[in-house]
Scaffold this active site. Structure first.
Site, PDB file in Angstrom:
ATOM      1  N   ASP A  37       0.823  -1.204   0.000  1.00 46.66           N
ATOM      2  CA  ASP A  37       0.000   0.000   0.000  1.00 46.66           C
ATOM      3  C   ASP A  37       0.861   1.260   0.000  1.00 46.66           C
ATOM      4  O   ASP A  37       2.050   1.231   0.348  1.00 46.66           O
ATOM      5  CB  ASP A  37      -0.911   0.019   1.232  1.00 46.66           C
ATOM      6  N   LYS A  59      -3.824   3.439  -2.550  1.00 46.68           N
ATOM      7  CA  LYS A  59      -4.933   4.348  -2.840  1.00 46.68           C
ATOM      8  C   LYS A  59      -4.632   5.712  -2.236  1.00 46.68           C
ATOM      9  O   LYS A  59      -3.911   5.830  -1.242  1.00 46.68           O
ATOM     10  CB  LYS A  59      -6.240   3.814  -2.236  1.00 46.68           C
ATOM     11  N   MET A 173      -8.231   8.695   9.585  1.00 46.98           N
ATOM     12  CA  MET A 173      -8.671   9.283   8.310  1.00 46.98           C
ATOM     13  C   MET A 173      -9.751  10.332   8.527  1.00 46.98           C
ATOM     14  O   MET A 173     -10.742  10.394   7.811  1.00 46.98           O
ATOM     15  CB  MET A 173      -9.179   8.174   7.374  1.00 46.98           C
TER      16      MET A 173
END
Length: 268
Positions: A37, A59, A173
C-alpha cells in the site's frame, strides 16, 4: 509444477521500521512477491530484497487506481502461481485496512493465508507522543473509529456513545470530517475544551502534530497543513502531555538537559 502458494497479510505498522514484528520482517525478506500500500514507509520498503517482485496498489483520497476487487484477484492469481506472497499494509491489516475482505477472497479461492499483526497507528502515534491511550481515573475505555465516509454521505456514528468523557477517542482518516465530528461530539455532551491532538506520519522522521481542544483541533490541523492521513486523539489522556513529556537525556552521568524539541507543535 509448483503448488498453490501462501499469502501473508502483514501489518507494517505506522512507519518506523523498528516497530515491525520479527515475524513480519522474516516474511518480507523471504517473499517472492510484495503487494504493498501507499502508506508503507520507504524505510520499510528498503527492507525488501532487491530481486523481490513489487506490486504497488496504493490508494489516495478520491483516487483508487486499482479497485479493491482487482487487488483481491491479484493476490489469488499470484498465490496460484505458487508464489510466496506478502500483502503489506500500513498499521494493522485488520484495523481499517480491508485485510478481512482480502482474506475472505483467499478463502473462497482455496488459498492458504496467515495474518501477521502490526502496531496500529493509534498505538504508534500515542507512544511517539508519550501519551497513554487509557489511564486510571481519566480513561476507562478506548474507541477506534474512521472519519472516512462515502462522498456526500454523512457520517453515521453512535455519537452519544463516542462523546463519553471517560473514553479516549481515536479517529482514523478524519482530516476532512473533523469539523463535523467535533460539532457532533459537543452536541452529544463531550466538553468543548476536551484536550485533543492531530498527528501526521507519526513515528517517522516526518512526524508533525498539533495540540488543541476538541473545538480548535480541526482548524489548527488545517493551519499547520498536516498531510493526510492524519490521526486524531481526543480525551483527557492528551492532557497528560506536560506530565509525561521527558527532557533531553544528555549523558551517561544521568544528567537531563533541555526538553526535546517538537515538530510543528501548536497549542490551542
Amino acid at each position: 509444477m509448483r503448488g498453490i502458494g501462501k499469502v501473508s497479510l502483514i501489518g507494517a505498522g505506522p512507519g518506523d521500521p523498528d516497530l515491525l514484528t520479527v515475524k513480519a520482517l522474516k516474511r518480507i525478506q523471504d517473499a517472492e512477491v510484495v503487494v504493498y500500500d501507499r502508506l508503507v514507509s520507504q524505510e520499510i520498503m528498503d527492507l525488501v530484497p532487491p530481486k523481490t517482485a513489487l506490486y504497488p496498489v496504493g490508494k489516495k483520497p478520491k483516487s483508487h487506481p486499482i479497485p479493491q476487487e482487482e487487488i483481491n484477484q491479484l493476490l489469488v492469481d499470484l498465490a496460484k502461481e505458487g508464489k510466496r506472497v506478502v500483502r503489506l499494509k500500513g498499521g494493522d491489516p485488520f484495523i481499517f485496512g480491508r485485510g478481512s475482505e482480502e482474506a475472505a477472497e483467499l478463502v473462497t479461492a482455496g488459498v492458504e493465508y496467515e495474518v501477521i499483526p502490526g502496531i496500529t497507528a493509534a498505538q504508534g502515534c500515542a507512544s511517539s507522543l508519550n501519551l497513554p491511550l487509557t489511564h486510571r481515573g481519566l480513561a476507562t475505555g478506548l474507541r477506534y473509529v474512521t472519519g472516512h465516509c462515502q462522498r456526500d454521505v454523512p457520517l453515521d456514528l453512535d455519537w452519544a456513545s463516542l462523546a463519553d468523557p471517560n473514553t479516549t477517542l481515536v479517529i482514523y482518516m478524519g482530516l476532512a470530517a473533523i469539523a463535523e465530528i467535533s460539532t457532533k461530539l459537543v452536541e452529544h455532551g463531550m466538553p468543548a475544551d476536551m484536550p485533543a491532538v492531530a498527528i501526521s506520519k507519526g513515528t517517522t522522521s516526518e512526524e508533525q502534530k498539533v495540540f488543541g481542544t476538541l473545538t480548535t483541533i480541526g482548524e489548527l490541523a488545517k493551519e499547520a497543513k498536516l498531510p493526510a492521513p492524519t490521526l486524531f486523539m481526543i480525551g483527557d489522556v492528551v492532557g497528560l502531555k506536560e506530565t509525561l513529556e521527558l527532557p533531553e537525556f544528555t549523558g551517561s552521568e544521568g544528567n537531563w538537559g533541555e526538553k526535546r524539541p517538537h515538530l510543528e507543535v501548536i497549542n490551542g
